[in-house]
Motif scaffolding. Structure first.
Motif, short mmCIF file in Angstrom:
data_model
loop_
_atom_site.label_atom_id
_atom_site.label_comp_id
_atom_site.label_asym_id
_atom_site.label_seq_id
_atom_site.Cartn_x
_atom_site.Cartn_y
_atom_site.Cartn_z
N LYS A 203 0.70 1.76 0.38
CA LYS A 203 -0.56 1.13 0.00
C LYS A 203 -0.78 -0.10 0.86
O LYS A 203 0.05 -1.01 0.87
CB LYS A 203 -0.47 0.71 -1.47
N GLY A 204 -1.87 -0.14 1.58
CA GLY A 204 -2.15 -1.29 2.43
C GLY A 204 -1.75 -1.04 3.87
O GLY A 204 -2.10 -1.81 4.75
N ASN A 205 -1.02 0.05 4.13
CA ASN A 205 -0.68 0.39 5.51
C ASN A 205 -1.85 1.19 6.10
O ASN A 205 -2.14 2.29 5.64
CB ASN A 205 0.61 1.23 5.50
N THR B 230 2.70 -6.19 5.19
CA THR B 230 2.83 -7.09 6.35
C THR B 230 4.10 -6.79 7.13
O THR B 230 4.11 -6.73 8.36
CB THR B 230 2.87 -8.56 5.86
N THR B 231 5.23 -6.61 6.40
CA THR B 231 6.50 -6.35 7.08
C THR B 231 6.77 -4.86 7.21
O THR B 231 7.72 -4.46 7.88
CB THR B 231 7.65 -6.98 6.29
N ASP B 232 5.95 -4.01 6.55
CA ASP B 232 6.18 -2.56 6.49
C ASP B 232 7.54 -2.26 5.84
O ASP B 232 8.23 -1.32 6.22
CB ASP B 232 6.08 -1.94 7.89
N SER C 192 12.95 -0.72 5.36
CA SER C 192 11.85 0.22 5.52
C SER C 192 12.13 1.42 4.62
O SER C 192 13.28 1.69 4.27
CB SER C 192 11.74 0.67 6.98
N GLU C 193 11.06 2.14 4.25
CA GLU C 193 11.22 3.24 3.30
C GLU C 193 12.18 4.29 3.85
O GLU C 193 13.01 4.84 3.12
CB GLU C 193 9.85 3.86 3.01
#
Lengths: 388, 388
Positions: B71-73, B332-334, B357-358
Motif C-alpha cells: 500500500k503506497g508503493n 518510503t523505505t520499501d 523488505s517483504e
C-alpha cells in the motif's frame, strides 16, 4: 412455500418406500434403515434451516441469477435469486454420510466396506467441488467434460464386482447364449461403460433443467425409485449387502433434496446451480456402480435419455444451440410457450399440451418422470426375467 | 518470476530427498517413487500452465485481493491480485493422485490399501471444498472450526493402526514404564488426539500467513521434511509400506506447490487463499495420521506451534484481534516494520532484526522453518532413541 401439489407430490413419492420398509422381513436390516432415516431426517431439517443463511452468503458473493421464465412479470421481474444452493445441500449430505459411517463403524464394524464407502465419498465430494467451481468460475466446456471422468476414477478402482454380463436368453436373430455362453466377460470395456455411465448421469440431469423445481424434482423421483428398488431387492434376498449400502447413501440424499425442493419450487426463492445437478447425478452413478444395478438405473433415467437423444442435434452443433434452451415466457398469459427449435422434452411437452404455467409444466414433467419409473419397474421385474 | 533466491531455495530443498532416493537399498521401491516423481513432475507442469488461465477466471468471478504490504508503493499499489489459486493446485493434485491410484492398482494391486487411500482422498477433497467455499462465501468462524472436524472423520474411521503409545523410558519424576508398562493404550483418546491434530494442522498454516510466498514456502519446507523422513525410514526398514504411501501423497503435493510458489513469490502475481492453506494442512495431517508419524510431524511444525502459542492471547480475545495481523509496510523505505501488538512470529522476527523488505522477511522465515526441521530431525533421530 408449502404448495399443495408439492406436499402431495412428496407424500405420494414417500408412500411406496414406507410400505416396503414396513414389510421388510429382516428386522435388523429394518433397524439400520430406520436409523439412517432418523439421521437423514436430521440432515434434512438442518438443510432447511441453513438454506436461508447460505443464500445470503451466496448473494453477497454475487452468486445470483435472474429468473428467465418470469421476465416481464411485474411480481417477480428484476429480482436477483441466490444461486448455487446445491453447495449447502451437498455439504450437509456429506457430513451426514460421514457421521453415519462413523456411527455404523462403531455399531456394526463388519457391515461397512470401507474402501467402497470412501471411494463413493471421494467421487461425490470431487464432483461437488467441480460443480461449485463451475458455478463460481464458469468453466469452459472442455473442462466440464473431462473432470467428471477423473471424479469417477476412484469408483472404478474400488469397484470390486465382476466385469461379466449375463447373456440374454434370445434366439432371434442369433442364438446368443449358444454363441457367447451364459455369461460374457466384457473385461476393461465394462469399466469403460461404468465411466460413461457416470459422465452421462452427471450431465443428463444438468441438461433437463431451466424450470423452477425441475432439477430437484426429477432427482427426488429418481432417488425414490432407487430406494424402492433397493427395498424390493432386500425383501427378496435379505443378504444383498450392496442394496443396504445404496440405501445408506440414498436416504440422506432424498431428505436433503426434499428440503431444497421447498425453496426451489415455483416460484423459486433459490436456484440450485450446477453444484446440485452434478452432485445428484454423481450420487446416482455411485450407488448404481458400487451396488451393481447400472442397467436398472438407466430404466429410471428414461426421460433424461429421451431428452439427451432429442437434444443431440443441438448438443453436437448440427443446429445452433443458445446458452439457455428454456421455453418462452409470455407475461400476458403468465404461461410458458414452446420454442420448437430448442430441442428439449420440455418444449416437446409444451408442443403437445399447448401453453402451460411454469408450475404446471414442472408438475407434468415430474409426473412423466414418475410414470417412466413405473414403466422401468415393469421392465425390470416383469419383462427382464423372460430374457435372463 | 524466477527469483534467484527462490531457485536457490528450491534447489537446496530438493537436494536431500534426491540423495536419499539415490541411496535407497530397495530398487523396486525406488522405482515406484521415481514413477510417482515423473507423474508429479507432469502435475507440476500442468499446474504451472493452468495458473494463468484459472487466475483470469477467479478475477472475473471477483475473487481478488489487494496486496496490503504494498500500500503506497506506486509500482504495485491499487492492483487487484487474483485470489484462491489454491483451487487450481489442489484440483490438479487430486487428479494426479487419483490417476496414480489407478496406475498403481493396474501395476501393483497388492500394494494399494484402498480404504486408507480413499479415506485420505475424501478428507483432502472435503477440506479443499471447505476452503474454496470459505474463499467464495466468507464463512463465519464457527463454521470454519466445525467443518475440518467432519472432514477428518473419514480418516479416523479408516485409521487401522493401534491406539497405544510407547511409554518413554523416564525414571524422573516417576518411573513411567514401571507404572504404565512398555505401552499404554489411550483408546478413544488417541483418536481424539488425531482429530485435534488435523484441526491444528489446517488452521496453524492459515494463521502464519500474510507475507508474499510464506504460505506456500512453509508448506514446501514441511513437505520436503516429511519426504526426507519417509525416505530415511524406508532406508532403515524397506518394508514400511506406510512410508511409501506417504511419499505417494507428498511428492505430487511438493511439485504442484512449487509451481504455485513461482507465482506467489514476492511480488505475488496470485494469492493462494484459504483453499491452499487448508488443503496443505490437511495433506500433512492425512499422511501423518495414516502413516503413523504424528509426533514426528509436530517436530516439523515447530514454527507453527510457536506462532500459535504466541498468538493465543489474540486468538482467544484477551487482546483485540484485527482481521489481518500483518506487519506495517513503510512505502518510503520499501520495508516491513513490526507492529508489536500483532502477536505473530512474523512481527517478533521483525522486532529482532529491525525493518526488512517483504522478500527478505519471507526468506528469513523460511530459513527459520528449515532450521526448525533440522532441529526436529535431530530430536527424532538422536534424542528420542534415548527415551524410547
Amino acid at each position: 412455500m408449502f404448495d399443495r401439489s408439492l406436499i402431495g407430490f412428496i407424500g405420494i413419492c414417500c408412500l411406496p418406500p414406507i410400505v416396503l420398509l414396513y414389510n421388510l422381513p429382516n428386522l435388523s436390516l429394518q433397524w439400520i434403515i430406520i436409523q439412517s432415516g432418523i439421521f437423514s431426517f436430521g440432515a434434512g431439517l438442518l438443510t432447511y434451516r441453513l438454506i436461508p443463511t447460505i443464500s445470503e452468503l451466496t448473494s453477497t458473493a454475487n452468486l445470483t441469477g435472474m429468473d428467465l421464465n418470469k421476465k416481464g412479470n411485474p411480481k417477480y421481474s428484476g429480482k436477483k435469486i441466490p444461486e448455487s444452493l446445491g453447495i449447502c445441500v451437498s455439504v450437509v449430505y456429506l457430513v451426514c454420510v460421514i457421521l453415519f459411517q462413523l456411527f455404523q463403524w462403531f455399531s456394526f464394524p463388519e457391515t461397512v466396506q470401507l474402501s467402497e464407502y470412501n471411494a463413493a465419498l471421494t467421487s461425490i465430494c470431487f464432483m461437488i467441488l467441480l460443480g461449485f467451481g463451475d458455478d463460481v468460475l464458469n468453466l469452459r466446456w472442455r473442462y466440464k467434460l473431462v473432470l467428471p471422468l477423473f471424479a469417477s476414477l476412484p469408483l472404478l478402482v474400488a469397484y470390486a464386482g465382476g466385469t461379466s454380463v449375463v447373456v440374454p436368453d434370445i434366439n432371434f436373430p442369433v442364438p446368443l447364449r449358444e454363441w457367447l455362453g451364459m455369461t460374457f466377460d466384457l473385461g476393461v470395456f465394462y469399466r469403460i461403460y461404468l465411466l460413461m455411465l457416470a459422465i452421462f448421469c452427471t450431465n443428463s440431469i444438468n441438461i433437463l433443467a431451466g424450470i423452477n423445481g425441475l432439477e430437484v424434482g426429477q432427482s427426488v423421483v429418481i432417488a425414490i425409485s432407487i430406494i424402492v428398488h433397493n427395498l424390493i431387492e432386500l425383501t427378496i434376498s435379505p443378504n444383498s449387502q450392496q442394496h443396504l449400502f445404496s440405501l445408506v447413501l440414498m436416504i440422506p440424499f432424498l431428505f436433503t433434496a426434499i428440503s431444497l425442493l421447498f425453496y426451489n419450487w415455483y416460484p423459486s426463492r433459490v436456484f440450485v446451480g450446477d453444484t446440485f445437478t452434478y452432485f445428484s447425478g454423481m450420487c446416482f452413478a455411485v450407488v448404481a456402480i458400487l451396488c451393481h444395478f447400472s442397467k436398472t438405473l438407466l430404466l429410471f433415467f428414461i426421460p433424461q435419455i429421451l431428452n439427451f437423444l432429442y437434444s443431440t442435434p443441438q448438443l453436437f452443433g448440427v443446429i445452433p444451440c443458445p446458452r439457455h434452451r428454456v421455453p418462452k415466457y409470455n407475461p400476458t398469459t403468465d404461461k410458458m410457450e414452446a420454442i420448437p427449435t430448442n430441442l428439449t422434452i420440455i418444449n416437446l411437452l409444451l408442443m403437445v399440451t399447448g401453453p402451460l404455467s411454469e408450475r404446471k409444466l414442472c408438475i407434468y414433467l415430474l409426473i412423466f418422470q414418475g410414470l417412466c419409473s413405473c414403466i422401468g419397474f415393469g421392465v425390470r421385474y416383469f419383462v427382464a426375467p423372460y430374457f435372463f
